[in-house]
Design a protein around this motif. Structure first.
Motif, short mmCIF file in Angstrom:
data_model
loop_
_atom_site.label_atom_id
_atom_site.label_comp_id
_atom_site.label_asym_id
_atom_site.label_seq_id
_atom_site.Cartn_x
_atom_site.Cartn_y
_atom_site.Cartn_z
N GLU A 51 0.81 -1.22 0.00
CA GLU A 51 0.00 0.00 0.00
C GLU A 51 0.84 1.28 0.00
N HIS A 52 1.96 1.28 0.72
CA HIS A 52 2.78 2.50 0.83
C HIS A 52 4.04 2.42 -0.02
N GLY A 53 4.02 1.66 -1.07
CA GLY A 53 5.19 1.50 -1.93
C GLY A 53 5.64 2.79 -2.58
N ASN A 54 4.72 3.74 -2.75
CA ASN A 54 5.09 4.99 -3.42
C ASN A 54 5.89 5.92 -2.51
N TRP A 55 6.24 5.47 -1.31
CA TRP A 55 7.07 6.26 -0.41
C TRP A 55 8.55 5.91 -0.56
N LEU A 56 8.86 4.92 -1.37
CA LEU A 56 10.26 4.49 -1.51
C LEU A 56 10.99 5.38 -2.50
N GLU A 57 12.25 5.61 -2.19
CA GLU A 57 13.08 6.47 -3.04
C GLU A 57 14.27 5.66 -3.55
N LEU A 58 14.59 5.84 -4.82
CA LEU A 58 15.66 5.11 -5.49
C LEU A 58 16.95 5.93 -5.45
N PHE A 59 18.06 5.25 -5.15
CA PHE A 59 19.38 5.90 -5.11
C PHE A 59 20.40 5.06 -5.87
N CYS A 60 21.35 5.72 -6.51
CA CYS A 60 22.47 5.07 -7.18
C CYS A 60 23.75 5.65 -6.61
N SER A 61 24.73 4.79 -6.32
CA SER A 61 25.99 5.29 -5.77
C SER A 61 26.84 5.96 -6.85
N GLN A 62 26.64 5.58 -8.11
CA GLN A 62 27.38 6.19 -9.21
C GLN A 62 26.42 6.96 -10.10
N LYS A 63 26.70 8.21 -10.30
CA LYS A 63 25.83 9.10 -11.07
C LYS A 63 25.56 8.55 -12.47
N GLU A 64 26.55 7.93 -13.10
CA GLU A 64 26.38 7.43 -14.46
C GLU A 64 25.39 6.26 -14.54
N ASP A 65 25.10 5.61 -13.44
CA ASP A 65 24.11 4.52 -13.43
C ASP A 65 22.68 5.04 -13.55
N GLU A 66 22.46 6.28 -13.21
CA GLU A 66 21.11 6.84 -13.25
C GLU A 66 20.51 6.79 -14.65
N ILE A 67 21.33 6.82 -15.68
CA ILE A 67 20.84 6.80 -17.06
C ILE A 67 20.02 5.54 -17.33
#
Length: 80
Positions: A51-67
């Protein structure tokens, strides 16, 4: 990046697999799900589907992985 409505789990995990660095989801309570770990992937996907899955935030340790996730979001805009 806050994410929600992960219906395309295989595509999402494919984006995770392409990343060189660490990738994790974090809840507002401080729970962290390391998406490079298969066990944590199951827990994270379960949390996203709750139900509260939309509260999760995604992070990448390397900026280039965000692509990899920007491509995923372009194909599945309902996730962000």
């Amino acid at each position: 990046m806050k994410i929600k409505n992960i219906e395309h789990v295989k595509d999402f995990l494919a984006a995770v697999e392409k990343c060189q660095g660490e990738v994790w989801l974090e809840s507002p309570m401080g729970d962290k799900y390391n998406l490079k770990s298969e066990l944590s992937q199951y827990l994270a996907i379960g949390a996203l589907l709750k139900e509260h899955g939309n509260w999760l935030e995604l992070f990448c340790s390397q900026k280039e992985d965000e692509i990899h996730f920007f491509h995923f979001f372009a194909e599945h805009p309902e996730v962000v």
